[in-house]
Design a protein around this motif. Sequence first.
Motif, PDB file in Angstrom:
ATOM      1  N   VAL A  35       0.856  -1.192   0.000  1.00  0.00           N
ATOM      2  CA  VAL A  35       0.000   0.000   0.000  1.00  0.00           C
ATOM      3  C   VAL A  35       0.889   1.238   0.000  1.00  0.00           C
ATOM      4  N   ARG A  36       0.780   2.050  -1.028  1.00  0.00           N
ATOM      5  CA  ARG A  36       1.578   3.268  -1.153  1.00  0.00           C
ATOM      6  C   ARG A  36       0.833   4.486  -0.617  1.00  0.00           C
ATOM      7  N   GLU A  37      -0.484   4.506  -0.803  1.00  0.00           N
ATOM      8  CA  GLU A  37      -1.311   5.588  -0.272  1.00  0.00           C
ATOM      9  C   GLU A  37      -2.634   5.010   0.200  1.00  0.00           C
ATOM     10  N   LEU A  49      -1.705   1.209  -4.843  1.00  0.00           N
ATOM     11  CA  LEU A  49      -0.819   0.083  -4.609  1.00  0.00           C
ATOM     12  C   LEU A  49       0.469   0.204  -5.404  1.00  0.00           C
ATOM     13  N   ASP A  50       1.508  -0.429  -4.899  1.00  0.00           N
ATOM     14  CA  ASP A  50       2.777  -0.524  -5.603  1.00  0.00           C
ATOM     15  C   ASP A  50       2.526  -1.316  -6.891  1.00  0.00           C
ATOM     16  N   PRO A  51       2.831  -0.750  -8.060  1.00  0.00           N
ATOM     17  CA  PRO A  51       2.593  -1.467  -9.322  1.00  0.00           C
ATOM     18  C   PRO A  51       3.292  -2.827  -9.387  1.00  0.00           C
ATOM     19  N   LEU A  86      -1.488  -0.337   8.741  1.00  0.00           N
ATOM     20  CA  LEU A  86      -0.631   0.185   7.678  1.00  0.00           C
ATOM     21  C   LEU A  86       0.665   0.817   8.182  1.00  0.00           C
ATOM     22  N   THR A  87       0.766   1.059   9.482  1.00  0.00           N
ATOM     23  CA  THR A  87       2.014   1.598  10.038  1.00  0.00           C
ATOM     24  C   THR A  87       2.827   0.532  10.765  1.00  0.00           C
ATOM     25  N   TYR A  88       2.478  -0.724  10.567  1.00  0.00           N
ATOM     26  CA  TYR A  88       3.197  -1.838  11.178  1.00  0.00           C
ATOM     27  C   TYR A  88       4.438  -2.180  10.361  1.00  0.00           C
ATOM     28  N   GLY A  89       5.541  -2.411  11.026  1.00  0.00           N
ATOM     29  CA  GLY A  89       6.715  -2.960  10.369  1.00  0.00           C
ATOM     30  C   GLY A  89       7.736  -1.944   9.915  1.00  0.00           C
ATOM     31  N   ARG A  90       8.549  -2.375   8.973  1.00  0.00           N
ATOM     32  CA  ARG A  90       9.718  -1.597   8.544  1.00  0.00           C
ATOM     33  C   ARG A  90       9.320  -0.297   7.853  1.00  0.00           C
ATOM     34  N   ALA A  93       8.502   0.297   3.975  1.00  0.00           N
ATOM     35  CA  ALA A  93       7.285  -0.285   3.409  1.00  0.00           C
ATOM     36  C   ALA A  93       6.023   0.450   3.865  1.00  0.00           C
ATOM     37  N   LEU A  94       6.196   1.520   4.619  1.00  0.00           N
ATOM     38  CA  LEU A  94       5.027   2.274   5.070  1.00  0.00           C
ATOM     39  C   LEU A  94       4.459   3.092   3.913  1.00  0.00           C
ATOM     40  N   PRO A  95       3.146   3.326   3.916  1.00  0.00           N
ATOM     41  CA  PRO A  95       2.571   4.175   2.877  1.00  0.00           C
ATOM     42  C   PRO A  95       3.198   5.558   2.882  1.00  0.00           C
ATOM     43  N   THR A  96       3.381   6.139   1.707  1.00  0.00           N
ATOM     44  CA  THR A  96       3.938   7.490   1.611  1.00  0.00           C
ATOM     45  C   THR A  96       2.881   8.521   1.963  1.00  0.00           C
ATOM     46  N   ARG A  97       1.629   8.159   1.856  1.00  0.00           N
ATOM     47  CA  ARG A  97       0.530   9.044   2.237  1.00  0.00           C
ATOM     48  C   ARG A  97      -0.508   8.213   2.977  1.00  0.00           C
TER      49      ARG A  97
END
Length: 100
Positions: A35-37, A49-51, A86-90, A93-97
């Motif tokens: 998930v990017r945004e 989503l990341d293409p 969506l804020t879990y983990g490294r 890999a977090l969404p930019t927005r």
Amino acid sequence: MFMAGEEEPDEQEVALGMDTHCLVTVDQGTAYGCVREAVLDGNVLRISLDPEALGSLRLDDGEIEAVIEAPAEDVARFREVLAQVLTYGRADALPTRLAV
């Protein structure tokens, strides 16, 4: 379906790239950190989503819009939980927005 671990990722999850949020589609396509945004405006959720994840997710389009038809208190709870997932983990890999 959006998912995340309940505890800090362990060494195996890190090694496998499973140390972030996970998205599973209706066809059981699965991708981690894709998930990017994510924007939840009222009861309308927009996801980008990341293409590179589209093949794994079995999707053709990286833009998803969903109307959540639920009572306001359920939408508020969804908003809270989605932000946690969506804020879990490294960090990379977090969404930019994230506007939920």
